[in-house]
Structure formats: structure tokens, C-alpha cells
Scaffold this active site. Structure first.
Site, short mmCIF file in Angstrom:
data_model
loop_
_atom_site.label_atom_id
_atom_site.label_comp_id
_atom_site.label_asym_id
_atom_site.label_seq_id
_atom_site.Cartn_x
_atom_site.Cartn_y
_atom_site.Cartn_z
NE ARG A 143 2.36 -1.40 -13.17
CZ ARG A 143 1.98 -2.10 -12.14
NH1 ARG A 143 2.75 -3.06 -11.73
NH2 ARG A 143 0.87 -1.87 -11.52
CD GLU A 193 -4.45 -0.81 -7.07
OE1 GLU A 193 -3.29 -0.38 -7.05
OE2 GLU A 193 -5.33 -0.40 -7.85
CG ASP A 194 1.07 -4.11 -8.84
OD1 ASP A 194 0.74 -4.77 -9.83
OD2 ASP A 194 1.51 -2.96 -8.91
CB ALA A 195 -1.89 -8.02 -3.58
N GLY A 201 5.15 -5.74 -5.03
CA GLY A 201 3.78 -6.02 -4.61
C GLY A 201 3.81 -6.59 -3.21
#
Ligand code: SF4
Lengths: 346, 1151
Positions: free
Chosen positions: B946, B762-764, B914
Site C-alpha cells: 500500500r 487480509e487486512d483484518a 479492514g
């Protein structure tokens, strides 16, 4: 262009070979005869002190080579400034930031002469190095405070403990932030090589007219895994020996093409009679840029590989110890660890 | 003309804006003239907040004089000989009054000591105090104080160079364009409006075609609507009760002959057919003459609440028709002809729209909009305040005169020196509520605090355009991207959410016009062959080959050769004979030539081309480089001109010189100027999916970095700073133009795009601990706390006392100096006292001498540092100043230095935010063959959905940049003109330096030491640290405070509140069947309460401790009482209902 790097991993399960009834055990004498370390390059800085070493390590598993790398980065101890007592700081740079900058300065001192300071220890001459920094900018102009203005205080701290300040300076010595029992100067190794920052020109702060910094910095021994400032290397790494193989004879125009293709000049041309044939002249130079196999069909002609047990190791020291000493220290630490495991097991 | 040449052109690393220009130009000049240099020249000459500055300068220089001149006399209605006349007005140097002494002030002083940066408005007056006195003159009378816009022509910073600005404590890069009111920086937002005095044809809700005009004159502001309903045409005006037939109105204006009306509209039978029902209706109402029409209309008038004094002789209708109906068309000597023609044109355009829907006007079209900038809004406000003050003065004089016994002699001056103007201006700007009674204008939120979170945010505040509609309207039209906003308004920079598409931002080169004098243009038009309206018959008006000429919505006349006329006008404009910003627009569809000189139009500079050949030649650019030329000389020589949105419709604009054809009239200066300041930071925005750029525009404003060069001297309530900000490795031209490279907000991080550790979902992002140790992402947060040393009415005041050095709370006072204030540099922990203040116990009553008060008369009012465990800071600065009421206020800046931790938010410049998922030791991090270890690892899943290809190119360009030592460029659409490096050339550089052309490296795992099975895309990307940090957000609570009324836990982190189990969470628990958990969460841990319920009457009783039983106060017995538990809020509800005469009864059954 997709090039798969196949099977980079080695087998990690200890019983993998045994379960397949394959004898994969390493024979000591075999290892002895195969294992080889060859230094290829030593770079020196302006002061003629070594700060970079490159050597080949042959006949060893990647995990061992990696263990040395990891130990070098995070477990070989050095001295670094940990505590900063700021008496006065009127510069624009904030206290914490200044302290952080001080911490990152590599110190030119052999950490083996000192001990770790545990929580309960008082700072003494065995575990602490004290530096003083007092810089002041007069009227007009601006000055840059550089790392060479850090002055070593072999006697220990000069700042009195706050509890002592009010007490009358009657008897004996007043207590300061360190309790040195002797002058560090008296330690022979330190007498010959006074302690100071490795590089004199590191910018610490800039002072405007009338600004002043007065502080004391206490360096202690630590390890890179706690904070990167204690890491003795700028970085240490290895790469596997490149191996460039021509899968077929490349001749004539194609050979010329191949020679030009490689930016690292890995290939050369050999004249066989009136024919020109490409040969791999300098495989070590290969950076794995994959230029030579770019374009249709080239990957069938050239293969770039890495030799699994040949490592080109590089250690860039920050200055506390010369890189080759660092490596032997790393070996010692690994040895210690092994011994610990053995004693635990037995 | 290959890649190589382009390379050279941007090769030299720019040191500062002016210097790059030289170096850039010293590169070989290309065949197509490189016009980029015009952009920095334009911005240098005009500044970054030019739209505000221009309009404010115009206001204080010109407009204010006009306003005062238009209202220059105050005359008593009782005594002709008492009067005052303003002869001159000017605005002085900014100053403030301290103890009745006027001292000059600087903006930074105002910020620090909560003052208003304003200058006195001085007038010269001639006046007479009555018959017996002679005329007196007085100059330099201060009638009020005008807040001064920073960097405007009246500001002390005007024309100062960097060094002088630094001496004044000002950041040289600050754009100005805002005001300082009571220490806070306020900007008046640009307001978007529908254009005034123009006919707009559109449909109402029911789909009826209507023509509307919003007239705005100095006197009034009215809206006239002519609408076609059921085939008939009516006029809607607020002064009439309902709709009135338009033909009656025409007749009332003296147009008695129906034929003439038809002629004026046009003799086309289709128009005749459309107007016929209206004529018939008029006839059926029995209105044939002007008198009949006026009588008819008189009946339709709305009743006035009070009988006003209007001219009885001519009737109210007449005055309404003259002064309110289409007020912008002036009527002189009751000659209504011009107005009739105007109505006829409106009718004609309406009918055209009915016949052909294409001719309908588009309200969202930028050409139909005007931007009201701060100067215009201020002048509106000032005019109102000035008039009000004069009216008041007149009233007071009259009242004083009517009183028989006049004690002292009347001095008229005293009435104009009150502070109503200063107060009004200050209040309006600081609250943002504009109230102009004359125009019935009540608008809220017109001003905004200048965001000082980052430099970009401050710049963004200056270009922000606030919308005309409320945000609640769920329409898509105004939110959509308009083709006409090309080059004028940034297509990317708009917020997400409710105001998406409504709030806009100006593009890089946009100019907002100010009002220009119409007089010379009118006479010029007549000279160029415009036939005067007065001389034309209705029939001649709409001859097929003649064009109407309109100036700012007024009909001047007609012209037979519109194109020639327009060309002549343009030639005059290019020659500088008329103002640059006058627009001439030939509308072929409407057979009209529109000339506009009004303020608020958006326009932008374009290079003029003759038959597709640019007028700017190499020698011009060389002259610019040598400093012989300026932007203005380009304008003066007719090489460049400003086009507004309407005139752009007459132009054929080529993007590049090479695209120009024979018909091309203009050439764009540079394509990247289509974007605004915020979008200009994004490298390769044209390769990104467009919403990503919009996200970045919002996020760039939250990025921490340097906010201004004077950031450490500012005393804002909250400052976020980055310890080591860098300039982006991959820059754009815009970045250099707006000096983002000097006040950066981010760091160049080496990023590896790979998955690692599973903490990167999740974009971390995964961060390298050693990088953090070395200072990556380190930031400083400074918060201001204030303590006031109050003075009380009895003369006593707070005092600050020496801290105790011994005793039980001595250790809480450790950081205090002997003066009782925290010392700068001290480390402050939660609960530490930072000011040892004491207040008198008695603050009211008779005056006491504070020296007589004993120590025991004071009580402790120490203030201590609040913050949870671990939020240790340091006192950065302590400042003392006096606040507005004369009390001493002590301000403490408390600073925290934070290193990134898990949960802090980061973002690249491509809308890819993120949080930090985990922090990993360097030895565990992967490393490349060159020993490079990434600073952070980003998961590749961030890319496919994206589609931020720009980020990939940024990585490649950054990597090439660090290996060859030259900053690479990624300006929007810049590949063509050499302002962005192409991927091809970047790849070449990479290969040259031994990298793979695709940017992927051979990576070894740091954990096993073996190479990874895939090549990893790795290189530097500029990462921003956003202001959202875990430390400010994390929150948990066990026991804690409760709200008094409901006895439920408080809400919110700041009040140490509980975490709410809301409706949806409750639903989940119900669905799951966790009834005991619901019981525990909703009652036991919240507000349990025990009540006594009467089983008989069902009402709540009470527990009597004497009788040891419950008693029902209604039944007066304790016989049927039961004890039960319920939430206190429920008991409260029952009682609240009872108080409104609703009786809730509880019926209890045995469970
Ligand atoms: S991979 Fe690159 S450096 Fe290695 S041989 Fe091929 S072209 Fe040369």
C-alpha cells in the site's frame, strides 16, 4: 537500524531438558534462597490510600510472573455495577451509555466480603450492593452529575417489582428488586467503611434545565475476564531488569558522547586520574530506547540486555483493594489453581 | 530559523478556530511571512459552502429582478387595454401557511415536520382590467414560493451567531448551501459544463477539425459547428438539413466579395490555400450574391412541422442567421459585420489548428469549463416557470375574452397567483429532474440528498461536481487528472468505479464566480485604447502585432499593445475599479486578449508579488491578527487577487516566497489548499501513494462519528453515531478549518503493527476486548419508523387505543404507554408492538361519524418492531406531527447501541480498511515495558504494497503527541511552512520521552510472558469505524418465503431471501461433478414441481383427481401421460412461451 533481540523465548516443552539428559529440576531450597521480592515504590492517592506498587521479583521464571499479571488483570474479583434500573432519564445521554459509564466506575469496597451471584440467585445482601442516583437540574444553568452522587442503599433496592405495584400495600413488606434479609450496615466491615465510588469526580452526565436522572444501580461481584469493569487493576505489568554492559572501555570524548546520548542518564563518567571513563550508573532507568547503540559501531561497544529472571513488577490498582493485597490475592488464586490441578491429577 | 522556531509556532494547543489564530500569530514571526492566517480568514468570511451561497444570493438579490424585468408585461392580444406589468419583485421571509395563516418557519422545523423551507416571492404590479377601468396598482402579490437555501441572505439563519443558531435548533457548524424540500435536505450539485459562447477547436470522430460555439443568450441556446471536411469548410446547424458551405453563409450575410473574406481570415498564403477549395465550391454552386446565397440556403432548411409565423418579407434564412447562427453575437439593424468577423476568427483559428496541431483546444482543460452552481440553475428554472406562467395567463385571458358572454369581470391578478411556480421549483429540486423546454434541457439527477452519515459527507456533498458526460463513456481523457485543475479542484477526492475522475470536488479555497455586468468593462476597454471592431477593415483585423480583444467570447476590437492593456486592466482590478473576479488573459499563441466576467469560472486567491517580492508583509499579517484587517481589505488593498484558470497561464506562481525569482508574479497562500475538505483530513497525504488518499476520501464519508451538534434532535431515517468520538491526535490545518476536531468521526487507537493469532490475514485487525469493554468503537444506530393515522374518505379515521394489560398478547404490548404509543426509553424487542392502532373496517361510502363507530367496526392494524433475534433496541424518541395530507403521523426513533464485533469494518485515515478479525482478552495481548497494551493489532503486510508511509508518520507523530502533550500536525506539504511536524523533530521528541526514535517498542508477549523477538512499531493512530457492520449484513435462511410467480425463494436479506447458487457456482459444481448437489440446490431446495406430460403431443396436461390420472387437455385423453418433476420456473417458461404462440414440446424417453 535493525537490532535483533535474540532468543527471547524460554523453552516451553516440559520434557525438553529431560530428553537431553540435563537435570533442570528446580530445587525448592535453591529457589527459596534465590527468590526474593523487594518493594521499591508505593504511591498513594489524595486520600492516602495506596494505588500503585512497584516491586522487584527475582529468581522466578517469566511464565510465573506472567501468570500473576494475567490473574491480576482478569481473575481477581471486584464489585462493579452490573444492573441499572432506570426510572427516569431525560438527559441527553442514552440509557445504555449511562449504564455503561456507571459500570466502569471503580467502587471502594472490599470484594472479599461478598459472594458471586449465580444465575439462580436472588439478589441479597451477600451478593449485591445497591446505589441510588437521583439528580435533577433546576431552571437555568447546567449541572454535571458526578460519581459522588451515587448513594449507597444498605437496605437494598427501593424500587418495587412491577408485579407489586398494583397490589394493595397491605401486608408486611412489599417486594422490591432485591431481597435483603438485613441491613448491610450491620456488617461490621461495611459499617466502618461505607461503600461508595472510589473517585468522587468522575463525570457521569450533564444535565440541562429541567432534565433529570433517577436510577438504581446494582453492583455484583465479577471477574475481569467477563468485562474489564471488574478488573481490579488499571493495569499490571512487569518488565525485565535492564542490564547495560559496556563491551569495551569507553574513554575520553567517546565517554562524554555516550553520556549525552542516553536520555535517561544511564551512563556516568568516572574520573580515573586524568582519564574519563564511562560507567553504567543507573541501568534500571534504561527504557530500551536504543539511543546509545545508535550510530555506526556503537553496538560493538555497548550492549543492552535484560535479566531473564528479574522482574520489575508494577500494579496499578483501581481502588477496591490496595495493590499489595491484590498481589496476595493473585497468589492465592494461583495456589488454588495449582491445587485444583493436583487434585485432578491425583 | 531552525526547527525550534517552527515548533513554537504550532506549539500552543488551539482551543477554537479564532483563538488559535491569535496564539499562532503571537509566535515569533518568521522571515518569510506566514500567510496561513489568510486561509481561516477566508473561510470564516465566506463559509464552507460559499460557492452555493454566493450564487444563490446573487440569484435572489439580482438575477431574479433581471428576469422579472425582462418579462415584465402580460398583454392580451385581443384587447390592448388589458395588461399587467410587474414593477418590482422581492423574496420575503421564509414562512409557511397553516390554516390560511402565514407563520414564520425555521429550517429545523421543516426538517422535523416534512415541510418545504421556502419564502413567498412577492411582486408589485400595475394592471388594467379593460377599457373601462383605470390603472390599478397592487403590491405584495405572492406569485409563488421560492425554496430558500440555508444560510443564504434570505434564510433566517443568516448572520446568526452560535447561540442564536442553537436556539433555532441548528448546528452552528453546518455549512448550509442546501434546501429543505418536504423535510428532506437536498443540494443542487454543481454541474460541470463546457463554457458557453467560446470558440472551441477540436476534432470530430473522423478526425476532421472543427470549430464549435455553444451560444447561450437569454432567448435561445444553440450550437454552431464549422467543420473542415475533405478540404472544404461547412457549417452545421440544426436548422439546416445537412451541411452548408460556409462561403455561401458568408455571402448570405452580405460578405459578397471573396477577397474580403480572405482578408478577414488573414492574408497569409497558407490560410488562402486552405480556404480556396471552399471558395471554389461556392462558385461552382453558382452562388455569387447575397440574394443567390439566401435562395440557396432557403432550400437547405429543414421543414418545419407546422408553418410558423415568421417574417415573410426577409425569409426564414435571414432570421435563422440573425437569431440562431452564433446567437451570442448580436445583430443590430441587420448589420452582419460583427458576425462575419466572428466567423472569420473561427475559420482562422481552425486553420491555425490544421497547420499546427498544438493550437487545438483541450475540452478537458478546466479553463474551458464552467461550473453551474445552484443559483444559476435555479434562475434558469425560475425564468422558465415565470415565462410559462405569464404565457398561460395571456392564453387564459385571450380565451376568456374570446368567449362572448363573460359572466364575471376579468381579474388579471388571479392568473399570476397560481402555484405553478412553487410546484415547479419544489418538484424539480426534490426529484432532481430539470426540464427546461426552451433550451431543450432534460437532465436527471441534478439534486442529491445531503448525506448525513457523517459531518464530512455533508460537507462533501457541497463541493461535489457532477460531470457533463454520461458515466458510460469509456474515455480516459476527461477522467485524467488535468494539470490546470491545480488548486481549483481536489486531485484526490473522486469516487472509484464508473464515475472515477468524472465526479470531482472543489479544493479548499476555490471560488466559483457569478455573472458580472459587461457594460462598464466594455467602455473601460475602449477607454484603454481598444480599437472598435466597427472601425476596422478586414485587413487590419489580423495585423501581425495586434491582438484581438475578446470579452466573454465577443470580439470587442483589437489592441496594439496587449501587455500594456492587460496590465492596465489588472491594475484597475486590483484597485477595485472593476470586479475582483474579472479575468484578463493574454493568449500569445492566438494573439488574443481574453477578458472574462461570466459566471461559473473557478478561481482562487493568490498573493501578488512584484518582481518576486510578496506584497504581503509582516505588518499586514500583524494587522490581521489584531483584527484591523479582514480578508476583503487584503483584496481591496491589492495584496491578494483572484486568478481564474486562464489567467493563471499569464502568471508565474511560486510555491513559497523563497522560491520566487525576478519573474514571479504571484505566490501561493498555502500549499495544502490544493486539497479539498475530504482529502484535508488525511495527515501527511503527501507521503502516501496517491490512490490511498482517494480511497480515504471515499471512506471518510462512511465513518461514524458526530454528524452535527443537533444530531439528537434530528429525525432522519437512519443515524449512525459514535458514542465517544475523539479529535485526531495528529491533526491537520484543514481539520481545524472545517471543525472536524469538533465533530470527529473516529478514535485514537493504540496500534501495534505485528502479526498475532492468524486472525489478522487480509487486512483484518485484532482487537483488545478490554478496550471494547471500555467503550472503544461503540456506536449508536437509530432508525426511524413511521406510523400514520389515516383519515378516510367516509370521515372515519384510524385510532390509537389503550393497550391490553391482560390477555394473550399483553406481553407484546408491554412497552406501550396508556396512550397506545411506545414510551421513550423502553427496551423494544423484535415483534414488540410499538403502536396499538386500529383501522375502521369500512373506509368507503357514505360519511359516517367516527364517534358512532363501535369497537367491533375496527380491526387491528398494530405495528410491531421487525428485526431478527438479538436486535434489541430502545425507543429513543416519539414525535407527532401532521404530514402533508393532514394526517397525524407518529415517528419513532429506535436506537441500538452496538459494541464492535467480529466482522465490523474499521479504517485508518489512509485508505486502509479492514474488518475486525478476532477479539482477544487483554491479558493475552502483548504489552510494552511501560505497561501499554495496544487497542488493536494490525498486520504489517498492510504496508509494503500500500505504501502508506503517511500512516507510519501518523503513528510516530501521535506517539510523540501523547508523550509531550501537544497535538502534532500533518498538513499536506506542510513541512516546509511549519504546518506539519517533520519526522526528525518527532523522533527527537520520542527520544526525549524515552522511546526509540523509530517508534518501535520492546514488547512482551501476553501469553508466554517472554519478550518478543522483534521490536514492534506501536503508537496511536486515528481509526474510523465505518458504517458497514456485520449485524446489518449477516443473513442465513432455512425455509422461508417464496416468490409467487416462480415459486423460487425470494431474494435479498430484507425479504429473508435465500442465497443464490449462481451461474459461476453452478459451473464449479459441474466441473467437480457434484450432480446430486446441483440437483438438490437448483431444484429440490428451490422450486420442485410435478407435471403431467403427454408422451404423444409433448404438452403439459393436468392431474384429474376424479379419474386419479393425468389428462392431456390437447389430446383429450389420459392414455399417454407421464409424471415428471421439473422446476416450477421451467413449467412457467413453457406456459409463457405458449402464450406467445411458441409451442415447446417435451420428448420423453425412458431413463
Ligand atoms: S537504551 Fe536508551 S535508556 Fe537504555 S542505556 Fe541506551 S540510551 Fe540509555
Amino acid at each position: 537500524m535493525f537490532v535483533l533481540i535474540l532468543k527471547t523465548e524460554s523453552v516451553q516443552y516440559s520434557g525438553a531438558y529431560a530428553s537431553m539428559k540435563v537435570d533442570n529440576s528446580l530445587r525448592l531450597d535453591q529457589f527459596r534462597s534465590n527468590f526474593r521480592v523487594q518493594v521499591t515504590k508505593i504511591e498513594k492517592d489524595e486520600k492516602k490510600e495506596e494505588d500503585l506498587i512497584e516491586f522487584d521479583m527475582v529468581g522466578i521464571d517469566a511464565s510465573i510472573a506472567n501468570a500473576f499479571r494475567r490473574i491480576l488483570i482478569s481473575e481477581v474479583p471486584t464489585m462493579a455495577i452490573e444492573k441499572v434500573l432506570i426510572a427516569n432519564n431525560t438527559s441527553v445521554i442514552q440509557d445504555e451509555v449511562l449504564a455503561h459509564r456507571l459500570g466502569l466506575i471503580p467502587l471502594n469496597v472490599d470484594p472479599r466480603l461478598f459472594e458471586f451471584m449465580s444465575e439462580s440467585d436472588l439478589p441479597n445482601e451477600k451478593n449485591t450492593i445497591v446505589f441510588k442516583l437521583h439528580a435533577r437540574c433546576g431552571k437555568g444553568g447546567r449541572i454535571t452529575v458526578k460519581s459522588d452522587q451515587l448513594k449507597w442503599l444498605p437496605q437494598g433496592s427501593e424500587f418495587l417489582l412491577s408485579t407489586e405495584k398494583n397490589a394493595p400495600s397491605s401486608t408486611s413488606k412489599q417486594r422490591t428488586y432485591t431481597s435483603f434479609s438485613c441491613n448491610q450496615d450491620s456488617i461490621p466491615e461495611l459499617r466502618d467503611k461505607p461503600i461508595g465510588p472510589k473517585y468522587p469526580g468522575i463525570n457521569l452526565a450533564r444535565l440541562g434545565p429541567g432534565q433529570e436522572i433517577e436510577l438504581e444501580a446494582h453492583a455484583v461481584k465479577g471477574m475481569g475476564k467477563t468485562h474489564a469493569k471488574w478488573s481490579p487493576v488499571a493495569t499490571a505489568w512487569y518488565k525485565m531488569l535492564p542490564e547495560v554492559v559496556l563491551l569495551e572501555n569507553i574513554e575520553g570524548e567517546q565517554a562524554e558522547k555516550l553520556k549525552i546520548k542516553c536520555p535517561q542518564k544511564v551512563f556516568d563518567i568516572e574520573d580515573i586520574g586524568n582519564k574519563k571513563r564511562a560507567i553504567v550508573a543507573r541501568p534500571r532507568e534504561c527504557t530500551l530506547c536504543r539511543e546509545c547503540i545508535r550510530g555506526y559501531g556503537w553496538d560493538k561497544k555497548v550492549a543492552i540486555r535484560r535479566v531473564k529472571d528479574h522482574f520489575l513488577f508494577t500494579i496499578e490498582s483501581t481502588g477496591a483493594l490496595p495493590p499489595e493485597v491484590l498481589f496476595t490475592e493473585a497468589v492465592k488464586i494461583l495456589e488454588d489453581k495449582c491445587e485444583r490441578v493436583i487434585t485432578e491429577l491425583s | 530559523m531552525g526547527v525550534d522556531e517552527k515548533f513554537n509556532s504550532i506549539h500552543e494547543k488551539p482551543e477554537n478556530r479564532i483563538e488559535i489564530d491569535k496564539q499562532f500569530l503571537s509566535a515569533p514571526v518568521k522571515k518569510a511571512v506566514d500567510k496561513f492566517q489568510l486561509v481561516p480568514e477566508y473561510l470564516k468570511a465566506r463559509g464552507l459552502a460559499r460557492q452555493h451561497l454566493d450564487s444563490f444570493n446573487y440569484f435572489v438579490g439580482t438575477e431574479i429582478k433581471k428576469i422579472v424585468e425582462a418579462n415584465n408585461t402580460i398583454k392580451s392580444s385581443q384587447n390592448e387595454n388589458i395588461w399587467l406589468k410587474y414593477t418590482n419583485v422581492r423574496i420575503d421571509e421564509p414562512s409557511t401557511v397553516i390554516n390560511a395563516v402565514t407563520v414564520p418557519i425555521t429550517p429545523h422545523n421543516c426538517r422535523l415536520s416534512d415541510l418545504t423551507y421556502s419564502a413567498p416571492i412577492k411582486v408589485d404590479v400595475v394592471y388594467c382590467n379593460g377599457t373601462g377601468y383605470i390603472n390599478q396598482a397592487k403590491s405584495n402579490v405572492t406569485i409563488g414560493r421560492m425554496p430558500i437555501m440555508l444560510r443564504s441572505s434570505h434564510c433566517v439563519l443568516y448572520g446568526k451567531d452560535e447561540e442564536e443558531l442553537a436556539k433555532l435548533g441548528e448546528c452552528p457548524l453546518d455549512p448550509g448551501g442546501y434546501f429543505i424540500i418536504k423535510g428532506t435536505e437536498k443540494v443542487i450539485l454543481i454541474q460541470e459544463q463546457l463554457s458557453k459562447n467560446r470558440i472551441i477547436i477540436d476534432t470530430d470522430k473522423k478526425g476532421c477539425v472543427q470549430a464549435s460555439v455553444t451560444s447561450s443568450t437569454e432567448v435561445t441556446k444553440t450550437k454552431t459547428v464549422i467543420r473542415m471536411e475533405k478540404e472544404k469548410i461547412y457549417l452545421y446547424l440544426n436548422q439546416f438539413k445537412g451541411k452548408v458551405p460556409i462561403m455561401v453563409v458568408m455571402k448570405a450575410m452580405g460578405m459578397e466579395s471573396d477577397q474580403e473574406v480572405v482578408q478577414m481570415v488573414g492574408r497569409d498564403p497558407r490560410y488562402g490555400a486552405l480556404i480556396l477549395p471552399s471558395i471554389e465550391e461556392c462558385a461552382s454552386k453558382g452562388v455569387y450574391t447575397q440574394r443567390e446565397a439566401l435562395e440557396f440556403l432557403e432550400k437547405e432548411l429543414t421543414r418545419l412541422p407546422y408553418s410558423s409565423v415568421h417574417n415573410q418579407r426577409e425569409g426564414r434564412t435571414m432570421s435563422i442567421l440573425r437569431d440562431i447562427f452564433i446567437a451570442n453575437v448580436r445583430v443590430t439593424q441587420n448589420n452582419f459585420r460583427a458576425k462575419c468577423i466572428y466567423v472569420a476568427v473561427m475559420l482562422r483559428r481552425m486553420m491555425e489548428a490544421i497547420l499546427n496541431k498544438d493550437t487545438m483546444d483541450d475540452k478537458d482543460y478546466v479553463g474551458n469549463k464552467r461550473l453551474e452552481v445552484s443559483g444559476q440553475l435555479l434562475s434558469l428554472l425560475f425564468e422558465d416557470l415565470f415565462k410559462t406562467m405569464n404565457d398561460e395567463a395571456r392564453k387564459i385571458i385571450d380565451i376568456t375574452l374570446s368567449k362572448q358572454s363573460r359572466a364575471s369581470r376579468l381579474d388579471i391578478i388571479q392568473f399570476i397567483t397560481r402555484d405553478s411556480i412553487s410546484m415547479g421549483l419544489e418538484r424539480t429540486i426534490s426529484t432532481g429532474n430539470f426540464d427546461v423546454k426552451r433550451f431543450r434541457m432534460h437532465r436527471k439527477g441534478m439534486t442529491q440528498l445531503v448525506g448525513r452519515l457523517s459531518y464530512i459527507q455533508a460537507l462533501g456533498s457541497m463541493t461535489k461536481i457532477s460531470p457533463q458526460f454520461e458515466k458510460s463513456r469509456k474515455v480516459s481523457g476527461p477522467r485524467a487528472l488535468q494539470p490546470s485543475q491545480w488548486g481549483m479542484l481536489c486531485p484526490c477526492d473522486t469516487p472509484e468505479g464508473e464515475s472515477c475522475g468524472l465526479v470531482k470536488n472543489l479544493a479548499l479555497l476555490t471560488h466559483v464566480t457569478t455573472d458580472q455586468d459587461e457594460g462598464p468593462i466594455i467602455s473601460l476597454c475602449y477607454c484603454l485604447g481598444v480599437e472598435d471592431l466597427e472601425l476596422l477593415s478586414g485587413e487590419e483585423l489580423h495585423m501581425p502585432n495586434s491582438f484581438l480583444v475578446m470579452l466573454n467570447g465577443l470580439i470587442l476590437g483589437k489592441h496594439l499593445k496587449p501587455q500594456r492593456f492587460a496590465n492596465a486592466m489588472r491594475k484597475l482590478r486590483r484597485a477595485g475599479k472593476i470586479n475582483n473576479f474579472v479575468s484578463i488573459f493574454v493568449n500569445e499563441k492566438q494573439h488574443c486578449v481574453y477578458i472574462a466576467s461570466d459566471g461559473g469560472r473557478v478561481c482562487r486567491p493568490l498573493v501578488i508579488a512584484d518582481k518576486g517580492i510578496s506584497r504581503i508583509k509582516e505588518n499586514h499579517m500583524r494587522e490581521l491578527k489584531d483584527g484591523v484587517r479582514t480578508f476583503d481589505s487584503f483584496l481591496a488593498d491589492g495584496l491578494i487577487e483572484y486568478l481564474d484558470v486562464n489567467e493563471e497561464n499569464n502568471a508565474l506562481i511560486a510555491l513559497y516566497e523563497k522560491d520566487a525569482t525576478h519573474e514571479t508574479t504571484h505566490i501561493e497562500i498555502e500549499p495544502f489548499t490544493i486539497l479539498g475538505y475530504c482529502a484535508g483530513l488525511i495527515p501527511y497525504p503527501h507521503h502516501n501513494q496517491s490512490p490511498r488518499n482517494t480511497y480515504q476520501c471515499a471512506m471518510g464519508k462512511q465513518a461514524m462519528g458526530h454528524i452535527a451538534h443537533n444530531q439528537l434532535c434530528r429525525m432522519d431515517t437512519l443515524i449512525y453515531l459514535l458514542v465517544y468520538p475523539q479529535r485526531p491526535l495528529l491533526t491537520t490545518r484543514t481539520i481545524e478549518l472545517i471543525s472536524y476536531d469538533k465533530l470527529g468521526a473516529g478514535q485514537n487507537a493504540t496500534v501495534a503493527v505485528m502479526s498475532y493469532s492468524g486472525y489478522d490475514i487480509e487486512d483484518a485487525i485484532v482487537m483488545n476486548k478490554s478496550s471494547l469493554d471500555r467503550g472503544f468503537g461503540r456506536c449508536i444506530v437509530m432508525k426511524k419508523t413511521t406510523a400514520v393515522c389515516q383519515k378516510y374518505e367516509n370521515g372515519a379515521s384510524d385510532r390509537i387505543v389503550r393497550p391490553q394489560r391482560e390477555g394473550w398478547d399483553a406481553n407484546k404490548m408491554q412497552i406501550l404507554d396508556d396512550d397506545g404509543l411506545a414510551a421513550p426509553g423502553e427496551i423494544i424487542r423484535p415483534l414488540d408492538i410499538y403502536i396499538n392502532k386500529e383501522s375502521p373496517k369500512v373506509t368507503k361510502g357514505t360519511a359516517t361519524n367516527s364517534s358512532e363507530l363501535k369497537d367491533s367496526d375496527y380491526k387491528n392494524t398494530r405495528q410491531s418492531y421487525k428485526g431478527s433475534e438479538g436486535e434489541t433496541g430502545a425507543v429513543d424518541r416519539v414525535a407527532l406531527c401532521s404530514d402533508r395530507s393532514g394526517n397525524m403521523s407518529i415517528q419513532f426513533m429506535i436506537r441500538q447501541t452496538r459494541r464492535p464485533e467480529v466482522g465490523d469494518k474499521f479504517s485508518s485515515r489512509h485508505g486502509q480498511k479492514g474488518v475486525c478479525g478476532t477479539i482477544v482478552q487483554q491479558e493475552d495481548f502483548p504489552f510494552s515495558e511501560r505497561g501499554i497494551c495496544p487497542d488493536l493489532i494490525m498486520n504489517p503486510h498492510g504496508f509494503p504494497s500500500r505504501m502508506t508511509v503517511g500512516k507510519m508518520i501518523e503513528l510516530l507523530g501521535g506517539k510523540a503527541g501523547v508523550s509531550c502533550g501537544r497535538f502534532h500536525y500533518g498538513s499536506a506539504f506542510g513541512e516546509e511552512s511549519g504546518h506539519a511536524d517533520t519526522v526528525g523533530s518527532i523522533s527527537e521528541t520520542l527520544v526525549e520521552h524515552g522511546f526509540s526514535y523509530c517508534g518501535k517498542d520492546f514488547i512482551y508477549s501476553g501469553i508466554t510472558g517472554m519478550p518478543l523477538e522483534a521490536y514492534v512499531f506501536m503508537g496511536p493512530i486515528y481509526y474510523q469505524k465505518l458504517k458497514h457492520m456485520v449485524m446489518d449484513k449477516m443473513h442465513a435462511r432455512g425455509n422461508g418465503p417464496k416468490v409467487m410467480m416462480t415459486r423460487q425463494p425470494t431474494e435479498g436479506r430484507s425479504r429473508n431471501g435465500g442465497l443464490r447458487v449462481g451461474e459461476m457456482e453452478r459451473d464449479c459444481l459441474i466441473a467437480y461433478g457434484a450432480s446430486m448437489l446441483i440437483y438438490e440446490r437448483l431444484m429440490k431446495s428451490s422450486d420442485p414441481f410435478e407435471v403431467q406430460v403427454c408422451r404423444k403431443c409433448g404438452l403439459l396436461g393436468y392431474y384429474s383427481f376424479k379419474l386419479k390420472s393425468g389428462i392431456c387437455s390437447t389430446c383429450k385423453s389420459g392414455a399417454n401421460m407421464s409424471t415428471m418433476k421439473l422446476p416450477y420456473a421451467c413449467k412457467l417458461l413453457i406456459q409463457e412461451l405458449q402464450s406467445m404462440n411458441i409451442v415447446p414440446r417435451l420428448k420423453l424417453t425412458e431413463a
